[in-house]
Design a protein around this motif. Sequence first.
Motif, PDB file in Angstrom:
ATOM      1  N   GLU A  60       0.832  -1.205   0.000  1.00 21.62           N
ATOM      2  CA  GLU A  60       0.000   0.000   0.000  1.00 21.62           C
ATOM      3  C   GLU A  60       0.866   1.256   0.000  1.00 21.62           C
ATOM      4  O   GLU A  60       0.483   2.284  -0.558  1.00 21.62           O
ATOM      5  CB  GLU A  60      -0.920  -0.029   1.223  1.00 21.62           C
ATOM      6  N   GLN A  61       2.044   1.173   0.631  1.00 29.19           N
ATOM      7  CA  GLN A  61       2.939   2.322   0.717  1.00 29.19           C
ATOM      8  C   GLN A  61       3.467   2.723  -0.658  1.00 29.19           C
ATOM      9  O   GLN A  61       3.673   3.897  -0.941  1.00 29.19           O
ATOM     10  CB  GLN A  61       4.108   1.985   1.656  1.00 29.19           C
ATOM     11  N   GLU A  62       3.669   1.733  -1.531  1.00 27.00           N
ATOM     12  CA  GLU A  62       4.264   2.005  -2.846  1.00 27.00           C
ATOM     13  C   GLU A  62       3.228   2.298  -3.921  1.00 27.00           C
ATOM     14  O   GLU A  62       3.584   2.740  -5.015  1.00 27.00           O
ATOM     15  CB  GLU A  62       5.102   0.799  -3.285  1.00 27.00           C
ATOM     16  N   ALA A  63       1.947   2.060  -3.653  1.00 22.52           N
ATOM     17  CA  ALA A  63       0.921   2.166  -4.684  1.00 22.52           C
ATOM     18  C   ALA A  63       0.676   3.612  -5.092  1.00 22.52           C
ATOM     19  O   ALA A  63       0.559   4.510  -4.247  1.00 22.52           O
ATOM     20  CB  ALA A  63      -0.383   1.547  -4.191  1.00 22.52           C
ATOM     21  N   ASP A  64       0.582   3.851  -6.407  1.00 23.38           N
ATOM     22  CA  ASP A  64       0.185   5.158  -6.928  1.00 23.38           C
ATOM     23  C   ASP A  64      -1.330   5.321  -6.883  1.00 23.38           C
ATOM     24  O   ASP A  64      -1.832   6.430  -6.732  1.00 23.38           O
ATOM     25  CB  ASP A  64       0.662   5.304  -8.385  1.00 23.38           C
ATOM     26  N   ILE A  65      -2.030   4.206  -7.048  1.00 20.26           N
ATOM     27  CA  ILE A  65      -3.496   4.197  -6.996  1.00 20.26           C
ATOM     28  C   ILE A  65      -3.912   3.145  -5.978  1.00 20.26           C
ATOM     29  O   ILE A  65      -3.430   2.008  -6.021  1.00 20.26           O
ATOM     30  CB  ILE A  65      -4.118   3.856  -8.370  1.00 20.26           C
ATOM     31  N   LEU A  66      -4.803   3.499  -5.056  1.00 18.40           N
ATOM     32  CA  LEU A  66      -5.328   2.555  -4.079  1.00 18.40           C
ATOM     33  C   LEU A  66      -6.832   2.408  -4.275  1.00 18.40           C
ATOM     34  O   LEU A  66      -7.549   3.395  -4.473  1.00 18.40           O
ATOM     35  CB  LEU A  66      -5.027   3.022  -2.655  1.00 18.40           C
ATOM     36  N   VAL A  67      -7.283   1.161  -4.227  1.00 19.04           N
ATOM     37  CA  VAL A  67      -8.701   0.844  -4.386  1.00 19.04           C
ATOM     38  C   VAL A  67      -9.160   0.090  -3.143  1.00 19.04           C
ATOM     39  O   VAL A  67      -8.515  -0.872  -2.723  1.00 19.04           O
ATOM     40  CB  VAL A  67      -8.948  -0.024  -5.638  1.00 19.04           C
ATOM     41  N   VAL A  68     -10.266   0.527  -2.554  1.00 20.06           N
ATOM     42  CA  VAL A  68     -10.863  -0.183  -1.422  1.00 20.06           C
ATOM     43  C   VAL A  68     -12.211  -0.730  -1.883  1.00 20.06           C
ATOM     44  O   VAL A  68     -13.133   0.036  -2.181  1.00 20.06           O
ATOM     45  CB  VAL A  68     -11.051   0.741  -0.198  1.00 20.06           C
ATOM     46  N   ASN A  69     -12.307  -2.062  -1.966  1.00 17.46           N
ATOM     47  CA  ASN A  69     -13.579  -2.703  -2.341  1.00 17.46           C
ATOM     48  C   ASN A  69     -14.332  -3.015  -1.054  1.00 17.46           C
ATOM     49  O   ASN A  69     -13.948  -3.894  -0.294  1.00 17.46           O
ATOM     50  CB  ASN A  69     -13.322  -3.969  -3.155  1.00 17.46           C
ATOM     51  N   THR A  70     -15.417  -2.299  -0.810  1.00 16.31           N
ATOM     52  CA  THR A  70     -16.049  -2.248   0.510  1.00 16.31           C
ATOM     53  C   THR A  70     -17.210  -3.217   0.677  1.00 16.31           C
ATOM     54  O   THR A  70     -17.782  -3.721  -0.284  1.00 16.31           O
ATOM     55  CB  THR A  70     -16.574  -0.826   0.778  1.00 16.31           C
ATOM     56  N   CYS A  71     -17.575  -3.417   1.942  1.00 14.90           N
ATOM     57  CA  CYS A  71     -18.741  -4.198   2.344  1.00 14.90           C
ATOM     58  C   CYS A  71     -19.647  -3.297   3.179  1.00 14.90           C
ATOM     59  O   CYS A  71     -19.166  -2.424   3.905  1.00 14.90           O
ATOM     60  CB  CYS A  71     -18.300  -5.413   3.157  1.00 14.90           C
ATOM     61  N   SER A  72     -20.955  -3.523   3.083  1.00 13.81           N
ATOM     62  CA  SER A  72     -21.889  -2.725   3.900  1.00 13.81           C
ATOM     63  C   SER A  72     -22.995  -3.589   4.481  1.00 13.81           C
ATOM     64  O   SER A  72     -24.070  -3.106   4.799  1.00 13.81           O
ATOM     65  CB  SER A  72     -22.520  -1.605   3.058  1.00 13.81           C
ATOM     66  N   PHE A  73     -22.727  -4.889   4.645  1.00 17.28           N
ATOM     67  CA  PHE A  73     -23.782  -5.835   5.005  1.00 17.28           C
ATOM     68  C   PHE A  73     -24.368  -5.542   6.385  1.00 17.28           C
ATOM     69  O   PHE A  73     -25.581  -5.545   6.569  1.00 17.28           O
ATOM     70  CB  PHE A  73     -23.234  -7.260   4.948  1.00 17.28           C
ATOM     71  N   ILE A  74     -23.519  -5.325   7.384  1.00 16.15           N
ATOM     72  CA  ILE A  74     -23.970  -4.986   8.730  1.00 16.15           C
ATOM     73  C   ILE A  74     -23.142  -3.816   9.236  1.00 16.15           C
ATOM     74  O   ILE A  74     -22.171  -3.407   8.601  1.00 16.15           O
ATOM     75  CB  ILE A  74     -23.865  -6.192   9.699  1.00 16.15           C
ATOM     76  N   ASN A  75     -23.503  -3.283  10.405  1.00 14.52           N
ATOM     77  CA  ASN A  75     -22.818  -2.103  10.920  1.00 14.52           C
ATOM     78  C   ASN A  75     -21.321  -2.318  11.089  1.00 14.52           C
ATOM     79  O   ASN A  75     -20.516  -1.435  10.769  1.00 14.52           O
ATOM     80  CB  ASN A  75     -23.432  -1.686  12.260  1.00 14.52           C
ATOM     81  N   ASP A  76     -20.928  -3.482  11.609  1.00 17.67           N
ATOM     82  CA  ASP A  76     -19.506  -3.747  11.787  1.00 17.67           C
ATOM     83  C   ASP A  76     -18.760  -3.687  10.461  1.00 17.67           C
ATOM     84  O   ASP A  76     -17.624  -3.186  10.391  1.00 17.67           O
ATOM     85  CB  ASP A  76     -19.290  -5.119  12.435  1.00 17.67           C
ATOM     86  N   ALA A  77     -19.375  -4.211   9.404  1.00 14.02           N
ATOM     87  CA  ALA A  77     -18.743  -4.188   8.085  1.00 14.02           C
ATOM     88  C   ALA A  77     -18.624  -2.758   7.560  1.00 14.02           C
ATOM     89  O   ALA A  77     -17.606  -2.392   6.955  1.00 14.02           O
ATOM     90  CB  ALA A  77     -19.548  -5.040   7.108  1.00 14.02           C
ATOM     91  N   LYS A  78     -19.648  -1.953   7.786  1.00 14.39           N
ATOM     92  CA  LYS A  78     -19.584  -0.555   7.353  1.00 14.39           C
ATOM     93  C   LYS A  78     -18.484   0.188   8.097  1.00 14.39           C
ATOM     94  O   LYS A  78     -17.717   0.956   7.497  1.00 14.39           O
ATOM     95  CB  LYS A  78     -20.936   0.125   7.580  1.00 14.39           C
ATOM     96  N   GLU A  79     -18.389  -0.049   9.395  1.00 13.77           N
ATOM     97  CA  GLU A  79     -17.346   0.613  10.187  1.00 13.77           C
ATOM     98  C   GLU A  79     -15.957   0.194   9.736  1.00 13.77           C
ATOM     99  O   GLU A  79     -15.044   1.026   9.646  1.00 13.77           O
ATOM    100  CB  GLU A  79     -17.550   0.296  11.671  1.00 13.77           C
ATOM    101  N   GLU A  80     -15.781  -1.101   9.429  1.00 15.85           N
ATOM    102  CA  GLU A  80     -14.479  -1.566   8.935  1.00 15.85           C
ATOM    103  C   GLU A  80     -14.155  -0.913   7.595  1.00 15.85           C
ATOM    104  O   GLU A  80     -13.002  -0.528   7.342  1.00 15.85           O
ATOM    105  CB  GLU A  80     -14.485  -3.086   8.789  1.00 15.85           C
TER     106      GLU A  80
END
Length: 444
Positions: A37-57
């Motif tokens: 992640e430190q070396e990446a020029d582009i970072l992508v976060v593929n997210t989850c939103s199933f429950i509150n804990d997943a949204k917070e993560e």
Amino acid sequence: MVLKVGLVSLGCPKNLVDSEVMLGLIKDAGYEVTGSEQEADILVVNTCSFINDAKEESIKTIFEMARHKDEGSCRVLLVTGCLAQRYPRQLLNEIPEIDGLIGTGALPGITAAIRQALAGERVLMVNEPGHLNTGANPRLLATPAYSAYLKIAEGCDNRCSYCTIPQVRGPYKSRTIEDVISEAAGLARQGVKELILVAQDTTRYGIDLYGEPALDDLLLGLDRVEELVWLRLLYTYPTLFSDKLIQALASTGKLCRYLDLPLQHAADTVLRRMNRRVGIQEITRLLEKLRGAIPGLTLRTSFIVGFPGETEDEFQELLDFMTKIKFERVGIFAYSREEGTPAAAMPGQVPEEVKLARRDKAMALQKNISMEINQGKIGEEISVLVERRRNKKLRVYEGRSEGDAPDIDGKVIFKSSKDLEPGSFVRVLIKSASPYDLEGELVT
């Protein structure tokens, strides 16, 4: 200079397949994929939103990746997946570090979004959900080389009252049998020995294409892919389990004697409030039929405790059911109140401390059941997929039996007098057991 792209995948295996497809598209577009992640020029976060804990993560991870704009090489931060689909405007308005959002229906646009963001545009690619990946899409596996997930359908039509999946993933759409088998054969040629079939509801597979469920035909076709050793089924629902399907499960030689069957509760009153379409008597008959047809079957299920209106008597019905059925694997989850769902507006919301206490009590019961079942395996000789060497000096390895899915179930830990390669299959004699893991030694 070739730009480097890093991707963080959160949530379920279905989301991981989406991440692998995006990585394949990114690599084909000429970018370098990096695990740093430190070396990446582009970072992508593929997210989850199933429950509150997943949204917070997901939110926490977005902020962690945003730090690399100041501390690393990151020039562009993109957010994809379920959270982007569900809350696009809120994310753009509240997290200025985000350079672009790609919803679940627009994942093939990932490389175009990268180009636009690099040009200084703040990208919003969120339209109707429901993109269906096919075997024609490039894919870069993020799993070990010997094991892969295979997504056979997208979306969901079940409309459970607590769930947001239809909102973020759209209606149920199946891939064709030919397309799935073609991708499976390609993965097998790459060295994949275990294929894990996933969808929001694998039992429903094919009903939208063929007018009736076709999981049985798909399994029989996949059984003919020569290089594969194991097939595994996740996310089967108790509806649409026909005798024809059960016969296919029993006769498919490569199918692991393992079934993931999320039931969510055992009180009919709660199941009705959940908008689950099968009652507990029908479920019990199904479980008896499955165990009768497939000797040695490992049954995994999940239950939600603390659903709105759940009484002590209803919770006790769940405990009694667990004691009666003795599932080999169980996940217990405290109900998560999700905005926009019918359950969120129901009266009788259960206090958090009660939900957590019930979760702990159910898990304690299951721990005892699991211990009893595992102790019954002492003295058995089982097949194990080798995953890694735990202790080089002592030649201690760990792997999985056919009753263990990756990341959610236990391990088989065993000693070997010879060196073993990850991805190989061996026979292990079980010598001892804990509630979740088995221990033994290699059978020479």
